[in-house]
Design a protein around this motif. Structure first.
Motif, PDB file in Angstrom:
ATOM      1  N   UNK A 139       0.616  14.024 -13.328  1.00  0.00           N
ATOM      2  CA  UNK A 139       1.288  12.860 -12.742  1.00  0.00           C
ATOM      3  C   UNK A 139       2.412  13.334 -11.820  1.00  0.00           C
ATOM      4  N   UNK A 140       3.182  14.298 -12.278  1.00  0.00           N
ATOM      5  CA  UNK A 140       4.287  14.830 -11.467  1.00  0.00           C
ATOM      6  C   UNK A 140       3.747  15.486 -10.195  1.00  0.00           C
ATOM      7  N   UNK A 141       2.647  16.229 -10.322  1.00  0.00           N
ATOM      8  CA  UNK A 141       2.027  16.856  -9.142  1.00  0.00           C
ATOM      9  C   UNK A 141       1.516  15.813  -8.161  1.00  0.00           C
ATOM     10  N   UNK A 142       0.950  14.759  -8.695  1.00  0.00           N
ATOM     11  CA  UNK A 142       0.429  13.674  -7.848  1.00  0.00           C
ATOM     12  C   UNK A 142       1.558  13.031  -7.050  1.00  0.00           C
ATOM     13  N   UNK A 143       2.661  12.792  -7.705  1.00  0.00           N
ATOM     14  CA  UNK A 143       3.812  12.207  -7.013  1.00  0.00           C
ATOM     15  C   UNK A 143       4.362  13.179  -5.965  1.00  0.00           C
ATOM     16  N   UNK A 144       4.434  14.446  -6.315  1.00  0.00           N
ATOM     17  CA  UNK A 144       4.965  15.444  -5.389  1.00  0.00           C
ATOM     18  C   UNK A 144       4.127  15.529  -4.115  1.00  0.00           C
ATOM     19  N   UNK A 145       2.820  15.317  -4.241  1.00  0.00           N
ATOM     20  CA  UNK A 145       1.922  15.384  -3.081  1.00  0.00           C
ATOM     21  C   UNK A 145       2.145  14.232  -2.105  1.00  0.00           C
ATOM     22  N   UNK A 146       2.850  13.190  -2.542  1.00  0.00           N
ATOM     23  CA  UNK A 146       3.079  12.023  -1.675  1.00  0.00           C
ATOM     24  C   UNK A 146       4.563  11.786  -1.390  1.00  0.00           C
TER      25      UNK A 146
ATOM     26  N   UNK B 150      -3.731   0.311  -5.730  1.00  0.00           N
ATOM     27  CA  UNK B 150      -2.542   0.541  -6.546  1.00  0.00           C
ATOM     28  C   UNK B 150      -2.796   0.380  -8.041  1.00  0.00           C
ATOM     29  N   UNK B 151      -3.514  -0.662  -8.447  1.00  0.00           N
ATOM     30  CA  UNK B 151      -3.732  -0.907  -9.876  1.00  0.00           C
ATOM     31  C   UNK B 151      -4.516   0.234 -10.515  1.00  0.00           C
ATOM     32  N   UNK B 152      -5.556   0.675  -9.828  1.00  0.00           N
ATOM     33  CA  UNK B 152      -6.377   1.758 -10.360  1.00  0.00           C
ATOM     34  C   UNK B 152      -5.550   3.046 -10.429  1.00  0.00           C
ATOM     35  N   UNK B 153      -4.732   3.272  -9.412  1.00  0.00           N
ATOM     36  CA  UNK B 153      -3.916   4.487  -9.371  1.00  0.00           C
ATOM     37  C   UNK B 153      -2.915   4.497 -10.527  1.00  0.00           C
ATOM     38  N   UNK B 154      -2.256   3.365 -10.746  1.00  0.00           N
ATOM     39  CA  UNK B 154      -1.295   3.272 -11.852  1.00  0.00           C
ATOM     40  C   UNK B 154      -2.001   3.475 -13.194  1.00  0.00           C
ATOM     41  N   UNK B 155      -3.174   2.872 -13.352  1.00  0.00           N
ATOM     42  CA  UNK B 155      -3.942   3.033 -14.597  1.00  0.00           C
ATOM     43  C   UNK B 155      -4.287   4.500 -14.849  1.00  0.00           C
ATOM     44  N   UNK B 156      -4.644   5.204 -13.781  1.00  0.00           N
ATOM     45  CA  UNK B 156      -4.969   6.627 -13.905  1.00  0.00           C
ATOM     46  C   UNK B 156      -3.757   7.430 -14.372  1.00  0.00           C
ATOM     47  N   UNK B 157      -2.586   7.154 -13.786  1.00  0.00           N
ATOM     48  CA  UNK B 157      -1.373   7.887 -14.170  1.00  0.00           C
ATOM     49  C   UNK B 157      -0.985   7.568 -15.616  1.00  0.00           C
ATOM     50  N   UNK B 158      -1.152   6.324 -16.002  1.00  0.00           N
ATOM     51  CA  UNK B 158      -0.831   5.933 -17.383  1.00  0.00           C
ATOM     52  C   UNK B 158      -1.740   6.671 -18.361  1.00  0.00           C
TER      53      UNK B 158
END
Length: 311
Positions: free
Chosen positions: A210-217, A191-199
């Motif tokens: 970021x929006x595409x990443x969220x849409x995929x999940x 989770x921490x690495x994922x959040x850092x990537x989106x930031x």
């Protein structure tokens, strides 16, 4: 007049009971609590009218001013008490509600001082007050205004009226990251690495990823919203695609968060109007909110000088 200034100064910063105690402690004589309240309310009403008169000239901008400004706005709910107007015992006809006071702030880029105003009035009254705060800190017809907010629709609508094409709206990055943080456990085991990537993506102009990443999940459609943090995050960002230009704000060295207005809510509004046990009628609440803003703007002395000059 000097005594009225002291009485009302205490009254605007603490409860009327505490203000009466302060008068006794500092000056050695007693003033009835009712007098403290009456004097403070009288000056609050005068100051609110003074502020309203000033805002009527908000649209007349000078040709020269500061190059860049920060504008922010937010709401805070205050306990309002009213009665039905019946002749029965007021305690039996009183109604308690919470109404939103809207606070506006403007500051020149790089400045430590801000200008505030506030109102319980309708959304349609906000743009003029907000524009006046910007004018006070140096807005001209050529100034650029970076508005940072949490994404409330009323803020964007009033931003366009107050500043028009001279402004852009940026959604508070830290507010966005709260949504992303809630979605992280569904989207990744790390989770921490994922959040850092989106930031990092957001700050480098890649918000679409970021929006595409969220849409995929996204969670299944049959699940209720409260069980779907990814859906909530995706919808929040998808509906605000045009307001995520953090890379441009970084390039201009402008803020990414709405700390100015959050701080203002605490020291301008809540420090007096949300003290334990405080209840307000709507007229007094409006006058106090505007007076608290004026005092935060360091205009307290000017008000009393005007009264002295007029005497």
């Amino acid at each position: 007049m000097p005594l009225q200034r002291s009485v009302s100064s205490f009254g605007f910063d603490s409860s009327f009971k505490k203000s009466a105690e302060n008068i006794l402690e500092h000056y050695g004589f007693e003033i009835p609590l009712s007098t403290v309240a009456a004097v403070t309310r009288t000056h609050a009403e005068k100051i609110a009218k003074r502020q309203q008169a000033a805002s009527a000239k908000a649209g007349a901008l000078p040709a020269v001013g500061v190059e860049e400004l920060i504008g922010e706005a937010d709401g805070s709910f205050i306990r309002i008490v009213s009665t039905t107007g019946a002749k029965a015992d007021a305690r039996k006809t009183r109604m308690v509600d919470y109404k939103e006071v809207r606070l506006f702030a403007s500051a020149a880029k790089g400045s430590d001082s801000a200008c505030y105003d506030a109102t319980f009035g309708s959304v349609d009254t906000c743009a003029r007050l907000w524009a006046q705060t910007a004018k006070t800190v140096g807005m001209s017809i050529e100034s650029y205004v970076q508005v940072v907010a949490d994404g409330a629709r009323w803020i964007d609508s009033q931003r366009l009226i107050a500043f028009g094409e001279q402004s852009d709206l940026l959604i508070d990055l830290y507010h966005v990251l709260e949504y992303i943080g809630e979605a992280s456990e569904t989207c990744s085991a790390k989770t921490k690495r994922w959040v850092t990537t989106q930031k990092k993506r957001l700050k480098t102009g890649r918000s679409a990823k970021v929006i595409d990443e969220l849409e995929a999940h996204l969670e299944p459609e049959d699940l209720p919203d409260e069980l779907c943090p990814v859906r909530r995050a995706w919808r929040y960002l998808e509906n605000r695609r045009d307001y995520l230009a953090y890379d441009k704000a970084i390039e201009k060295e402008l803020p990414l968060g709405s700390g100015l207005i959050e701080s203002g809510n605490k020291h301008v509004i809540q420090a007096r109007m949300k003290i334990p046990g405080a209840s307000w009628n709507i007229d007094t609440a409006e006058n106090f909110a505007r007076t608290r803003a004026m005092r935060a703007n360091q205009q307290w002395g000017a008000y009393w000088q005007e009264l002295k000059d007029a005497a």
